[in-house]
Design an enzyme around this catalytic site. Structure first.
Site, PDB file in Angstrom:
ATOM      1  N   THR A 172     -41.000  -3.857 -66.156  1.00 55.55           N
ATOM      2  CA  THR A 172     -42.051  -2.874 -65.912  1.00 55.55           C
ATOM      3  C   THR A 172     -41.479  -1.501 -66.210  1.00 55.55           C
ATOM      4  OG1 THR A 172     -43.039  -4.257 -64.223  1.00 55.55           O
ATOM      5  CG2 THR A 172     -43.608  -1.936 -64.182  1.00 55.55           C
ATOM      6  N   LYS A 178     -49.756  -3.502 -67.157  1.00 57.55           N
ATOM      7  CA  LYS A 178     -48.880  -3.936 -66.067  1.00 57.55           C
ATOM      8  C   LYS A 178     -48.883  -2.922 -64.914  1.00 57.55           C
ATOM      9  CE  LYS A 178     -45.673  -5.422 -63.405  1.00 57.55           C
ATOM     10  NZ  LYS A 178     -45.990  -6.446 -62.407  1.00 57.55           N
ATOM     11  N   LYS A 198     -41.879   3.710 -57.640  1.00 58.26           N
ATOM     12  CA  LYS A 198     -41.511   3.898 -59.040  1.00 58.26           C
ATOM     13  C   LYS A 198     -42.693   3.554 -59.937  1.00 58.26           C
ATOM     14  CE  LYS A 198     -40.186   0.830 -61.717  1.00 58.26           C
ATOM     15  NZ  LYS A 198     -39.723  -0.328 -62.484  1.00 58.26           N
TER      16      LYS A 198
END
Lengths: 295, 295, 295, 295
Positions: D97, D173, D242
């Site tokens: 990711t 994603k 994040k």
């Protein structure tokens, strides 16, 4: 006074500031990426450099007044940058609004080279710069601050000291812009509530700025917001977003949630998405009108 | 001056206001739900009523200074309420912070009875009330406003007129409290960002309140927020929430989204959930500290 | 089955529900404020009342399916209301989406009169009502719930019990609408982020609703949001705002901050301010597009 | 199958994925910064490299499954990086990711070297990885996607194609993680509203996840949130922050305001400030409890 100052960055703010230093009797060497902007200063007696390093004397003083982190890095580091030419004993007065993080790195780099980095960001629009009415937040090494004090005095009406950590002054500066944008959002919401209730926006403005909020921030920006007249442009939405993002970046770094800053970021982003990128930042309050379905 | 004024509501605000009217030479009849609070006024020369209607003269003037919509309805309507005893020609000066919606209804009811309802909510803490330094937003029928002007002059340092619609003054009043709470949130976030970066909160406070934000709102509340010292309590979180909810209710009614007001509502609600209901409303800024994991 | 049911409220939802009860063999008396809407039911065998009380039998069962708190109060209380005619032993099945607060008051009032108030709000659109595929959240007195169970079974595909406090079922119902609106906001933001990055909205929709979010809520509303096609209107923005406000009112009452609900309230309010009051509530996601400057 | 795959990144996700490829008959060379984590794979038949480039064959296939942008850059670029050793004709399957921005740069760099970069980020927890039940979003050059298809089939239960721009898969994603966090926030607010009204959280959970929200996202995370039991940790708050920041960075880049994403960022930041950095991200819902003054 015979000291020669290097001055880099002759935009809306830098230009009148440099002029004031010339008027105060300093010798000056100036550099600007777009060289054409140096002409006014040259006409007034400054010498022109064609590289950043041209305006720097070993052990001297150089002032930078630039748009963002990237610009400051570009003129400071590298083969033609000011850093290597400045040391030892020189002082870099960084007056731009940059990230606290970059200020930390810069201070360290300068110290490693035996010179000083004094952060001295300013509050005030170009008119205030011209009129020597800037407010300055300074931070850096005590000796360096002492030496540059007469210079800062020639630029502003008041200096506030924030200790030895250069980054502190930048935290204060971006916090100030956050407070201003917050006040604009608040007035935007309040005046629009009034308008939709049938109360004149300017009447509300008058009451508040003659009483509880009788201060420059509310008076100057409130007038624009009350009158929905955002001309002339003093500071753009795009630059305001940059600063609010500096606030949010710092907030993330020190783990301090700032929901109002997040909201302002979205407000500005939305204004930019609607094509207002180069409009005055007080126009962020137009987002309130958009949401309320009025003009 | 021989006019007799009825005064209802002798709380922290109403009591010093009534005293000032006595000092200004007005005769006075007072009523308060908790009768014990009338003693100071009686000692100073006022007559005590045991029902709201007791303090009202036909065609006279009655002032109400109460906690919320419910209290205003309770003393105005009903068999012992002031409305029926006031007409014709009487004036009800409503100085409480109530909803614009109730003001609209009240103005209509009073007009139907042949008397006037003048909204005259105030800005200022109890100390300001005592010192005749309140700011007053007034709205209502021009004749009525003219007649009550000397009375309002005896209570405050400045009067701002918002036209004939009584509700307008209330919109302005609740907007003012919204602006104050917004400023507190903004300072709370800014000072905490500073603190977590190692900058002293009080230093930031000093810069901002001597420059861009040199005004009563930022000076008084900012000091508390910078010092994290919220004593003494001037206006509680619970009352602040009431007012922010009045703002949101009005925003809903006129279809005007106010995201910052919504945020403040949640901020206050969260403080109350943590047991701060009776603390000063500037302590809403403690929510920023909670979120940042510091004290 | 020979029990006669009174049914009040023959809107988009109530009408197919009443039809299903007739089909299940119940005798029925129906009332609707706009009497013309009763015709379909009368044609199908129901008897028409001209006042709410006309459809109520002492000790019988009456169902209400109405738009809001005011409508429920109007048919329940007062001289022609159902409450006095229902007791003793009667049961009021309240299937409307009303405030938990009103449910509390209603349950108390019914108990004081010797009858029962069962809250049984439903999840599902008009098509689901017609197809007996509603989901029902019920709460109330155990005996009463037992007696009405066959009726509820004739209306939905599943019943979830939330205990004896009627208000609980309403809390669950409004929470469900909050969850739905939250999912719409989330998809609106995600699909628009995709679109602005050059990713097809419908492709994102396909992945998510075939994997992590393979459920009716995301499939049905997500399709509209991905395709930006909000027709036909199932549930309006205006009614959605009413429900989100019920959520916020309850949150305020129990002192539980709900920032996402606050955001949804502003999102809906803004859509309504832009003239989308009678559009489908999935169009709240258009606010994301507005903010992003695209259509 | 005789193809040899290089696999870099043997964390919670990468390790079971690599195992599955071994089981599927691929030869494998593995690298991990912390070499001790390679032992399981070596025991299962893989060969160990001590530099990223060790696991790469010219024209071969290498998979990376790493924590963040920095880690991907570290193993891809530089003298021991995979990029130079891979070309010509090689394929880098990037399953981490990472930011859409980095994906754009990586795709360009790989193409300049004559090889391909296929983005193939996955949805699913470590258990899903072990059970070959990952969902995969892929994007990249058609030829490359065709060649790697059997490999992806050996890793997941379904593949969704998002065209030729690698970054698109990453947008999808991070949008998925945003949708998950949004659902958690929504459930957190709803269940807490219920709890404070006296409704059992788990009862609400049951209704919603058996009806409108009967899908993996709500079932798995909802259970934790309803029960306030956030063990075991599958994905940390820190990593979630994040990812939400990747969402906000992309939103900023494409000028698309995302107020709910901003809120989630603050929610996670606040949890981290309270010491929950390494707790499961579903614990972001604890912030709702904090704000409501309960545990």
């Amino acid at each position: 006074m015979t000291e020669t100052i290097g001055f880099i960055g002759l935009g809306n703010m830098g230009s009148p500031m440099a002029i004031n230093l010339l008027k105060a009797g300093y010798n000056m060497r100036v550099y600007n990426r777009d060289l054409s902007k140096t002409q006014t200063l040259v006409d007034a007696g400054a010498k022109r450099g064609v590289r950043p390093s041209d305006v720097v004397e070993h052990g001297g003083i150089v002032i930078t007044m630039l748009a963002n982190d990237e610009a400051l890095e570009a003129v400071t580091l590298g083969i033609d940058g000011i850093l290597t030419h400045l040391s030892p004993g020189g002082i870099h007065i960084s007056m731009s609004t940059v990230s606290p993080d970059l200020a930390r790195k810069m201070q360290k780099l300068h110290e490693q080279q035996g010179c000083h980095y004094v952060a001295a960001p300013v509050f005030g629009r170009p008119e205030a710069a011209a009129a020597r009415q800037l407010w300055i937040a300074e931070a850096g090494h005590p000796e360096a601050k002492k030496r540059v004090r007469p210079i800062l005095d020639a630029l502003g009406q008041g200096i506030f000291d924030f200790g030895e950590e250069a980054a502190n002054a930048n935290v204060v500066k971006i916090s100030g812009n956050f407070l201003l944008a917050s006040a604009m959002e608040a007035m935007g919401e309040a005046f629009t509530l009034g308008e939709k209730n049938g109360v004149e926006r300017t009447k509300m403005y008058e009451l508040f700025t003659q009483t509880l909020f009788a201060c420059p921030a509310y008076k100057s920006y409130g007038k624009r917001i009350a009158e929905k007249n955002f001309e002339p442009v003093g500071f753009t939405m795009q630059l305001a977003l940059k600063d609010i993002n500096l606030v949010l970046d710092s907030a993330k770094e020190v783990v301090s949630p700032m929901p109002l800053a997040s909201h302002l970021s979205n407000r500005l982003l939305s204004g930019i998405a609607r094509g207002r990128s180069d409009r005055d930042w007080s126009e962020l309050s137009r987002g309130v009108l958009d949401d309320a379905g009025i003009e």
